[in-house]
Write a protein that holds these residues in place. Structure first.
Motif, PDB file in Angstrom:
ATOM      1  N   UNK A 113       1.806   3.884   9.037  1.00 51.66           N
ATOM      2  CA  UNK A 113       1.709   2.427   8.991  1.00 51.66           C
ATOM      3  C   UNK A 113       0.593   1.895   9.878  1.00 51.66           C
ATOM      4  N   UNK A 114       0.257   2.635  10.914  1.00 49.97           N
ATOM      5  CA  UNK A 114      -0.800   2.186  11.814  1.00 49.97           C
ATOM      6  C   UNK A 114      -2.147   2.128  11.092  1.00 49.97           C
ATOM      7  N   UNK A 115      -2.287   2.938  10.022  1.00 50.76           N
ATOM      8  CA  UNK A 115      -3.527   2.948   9.242  1.00 50.76           C
ATOM      9  C   UNK A 115      -3.789   1.601   8.581  1.00 50.76           C
ATOM     10  N   UNK A 116      -2.743   0.844   8.330  1.00 52.44           N
ATOM     11  CA  UNK A 116      -2.903  -0.441   7.666  1.00 52.44           C
ATOM     12  C   UNK A 116      -3.818  -1.382   8.456  1.00 52.44           C
ATOM     13  N   UNK A 117      -3.820  -1.243   9.761  1.00 52.75           N
ATOM     14  CA  UNK A 117      -4.596  -2.148  10.606  1.00 52.75           C
ATOM     15  C   UNK A 117      -6.047  -1.697  10.774  1.00 52.75           C
ATOM     16  N   UNK A 118      -6.344  -0.435  10.464  1.00 53.24           N
ATOM     17  CA  UNK A 118      -7.675   0.093  10.715  1.00 53.24           C
ATOM     18  C   UNK A 118      -8.405   0.566   9.454  1.00 53.24           C
TER      19      UNK A 118
ATOM     20  N   UNK B 122       0.805  -1.233   0.000  1.00 53.25           N
ATOM     21  CA  UNK B 122       0.000   0.000   0.000  1.00 53.25           C
ATOM     22  C   UNK B 122       0.832   1.274   0.000  1.00 53.25           C
ATOM     23  N   UNK B 123       1.991   1.258   0.625  1.00 57.70           N
ATOM     24  CA  UNK B 123       2.834   2.452   0.651  1.00 57.70           C
ATOM     25  C   UNK B 123       3.282   2.852  -0.748  1.00 57.70           C
ATOM     26  N   UNK B 124       3.399   1.874  -1.654  1.00 58.73           N
ATOM     27  CA  UNK B 124       3.822   2.152  -3.025  1.00 58.73           C
ATOM     28  C   UNK B 124       2.650   2.483  -3.933  1.00 58.73           C
ATOM     29  N   UNK B 125       1.475   1.978  -3.611  1.00 58.47           N
ATOM     30  CA  UNK B 125       0.350   2.111  -4.538  1.00 58.47           C
ATOM     31  C   UNK B 125      -0.747   3.073  -4.088  1.00 58.47           C
TER      32      UNK B 125
END
Length: 260
Positions: free
Chosen positions: A27-32, A17-20
Motif C-alpha cells: 500500500x505504501x507504493x500508492x504514495x510513490x 489499484x489493488x483490484x486492477x
C-alpha cells in the motif's frame, strides 16, 4: 440514492489499484508509484470546492497536482467512482469531460475538445470503458459502456457499448466478448452503430472473391465458345463480359464504401 461522501470516494480511489493492477505489492507504493491515485485524490477535493464556487482555489489545487504528477485534470470535469488512471503520465482530462464508474485510463490519454465554444465539448465515457495508452478521444462524443479504445487511437466519433475501436481515425473492429450489459451487440451491430446508419460495412473480400470466380468462369468457357458459330459466340462472350463488369463495379463500390 444518496451521493457518496468525499471520504468514501477517496477511500475507493486508494483501494481500486489493488483490484486492477497486479504489480501493486504494498500500500505504501500508492504514495510513490501511482501518480494517478494522487491526482484523483487532489481532483476529489478540488471538484468539491469548484462546485461550491471556490473555482480559483480549485484550479490552484489541480495546478499543484499537475506539477507533482504530470496529470492535468480540470476540476470541473465529472469523474465517477473506482476510476483507475494507470501510470498516468501525460493524461489530460478537459473541463466538460464526463467519466463514469469503473473506467480505466492509461498513460498519455487525452480527453480533449475540438471547439472553443463554452459548451459541452469534451467526451463522455460510460461505465467500464478502457482507454489505451496514448489514445486521443476528442470532442463531444460518447464512448459506450464497456467499450475499449486501442493504444494511440484517435477517436472522433461515438463508439457503441461493448465495442473496440482502434486506428487513426479509430474504427470499430470487434465487440468486447465478456461484456456484462444485457444486450450484447454483434460485430456487425457495432459497425452499423458506429457509422450512424443501419447499413453494415461491405464485405470487400467477398466481392473480390466473386469477381475472381467470374473471371475464371470466362476463361473456362472460352474453349467451348470457340466451337460455337460466330453469332452465338459473340452473344455468349458479351453476356459473360456484362456479368464480369457488374461484379467489378460491386467490388470497387465496396472498396469506396469501406473507405468512406
Amino acid at each position: 440514492m444518496q451521493a457518496p461522501s468525499l471520504f468514501t470516494l477517496i477511500k475507493e480511489d486508494f483501494s481500486t489499484p489493488a483490484r486492477k493492477d497486479p504489480a501493486l505489492k504494498s500500500k505504501i507504493e500508492l504514495f510513490f508509484n501511482y501518480p494517478g491515485v494522487i491526482a484523483l485524490v487532489h481532483y476529489r477535493l478540488a471538484h468539491s470546492l469548484y462546485v461550491r464556487g471556490f473555482r480559483v482555489l480549485a484550479r490552484m489545487i489541480m495546478g499543484f497536482a499537475q506539477f507533482m504528477t504530470n496529470i492535468d485534470i480540470h476540476p470541473a470535469a465529472y469523474i465517477g467512482r473506482r476510476v483507475f488512471i494507470d501510470h498516468g503520465i501525460g493524461v489530460v482530462i478537459g473541463e466538460t469531460a464526463i467519466i463514469g464508474d469503473d473506467v480505466t485510463i492509461y498513460q498519455g490519454v487525452s480527453l480533449g475538445g475540438v471547439s472553443l465554444a463554452r459548451e459541452k465539448r469534451h467526451p463522455t465515457l460510460e461505465n467500464g470503458v478502457v482507454i489505451g495508452a496514448g489514445a486521443k478521444v476528442l470532442g463531444d462524443i460518447t464512448i459506450g459502456a464497456n467499450a475499449k479504445i486501442g493504444a494511440n487511437s484517435v477517436v472522433i466519433k461515438n463508439v457503441p457499448q461493448g465495442c473496440t475501436a482502434v486506428g487513426i481515425p479509430a474504427r470499430i473492429i470487434t465487440p468486447k466478448p465478456e461484456s456484462t450489459f444485457a444486450s450484447k451487440p454483434s460485430n456487425e451491430l457495432c459497425l452499423a452503430q458506429s457509422s450512424g446508419t443501419n447499413a453494415l460495412l461491405p464485405d470487400v473480400s467477398k466481392q473480390a472473391f466473386l469477381y475472381l470466380l467470374e473471371r475464371i468462369e470466362i476463361l473456362e468457357k472460352q474453349a467451348h465458345i470457340a466451337d460455337m458459330d460466330c453469332h452465338k459466340a459473340q452473344e455468349s462472350m458479351q453476356e459473360l463480359k456484362t456479368q464480369l463488369d457488374k461484379r467489378y463495379r460491386e467490388y470497387i463500390q465496396a472498396l469506396r464504401d469501406k473507405d468512406s
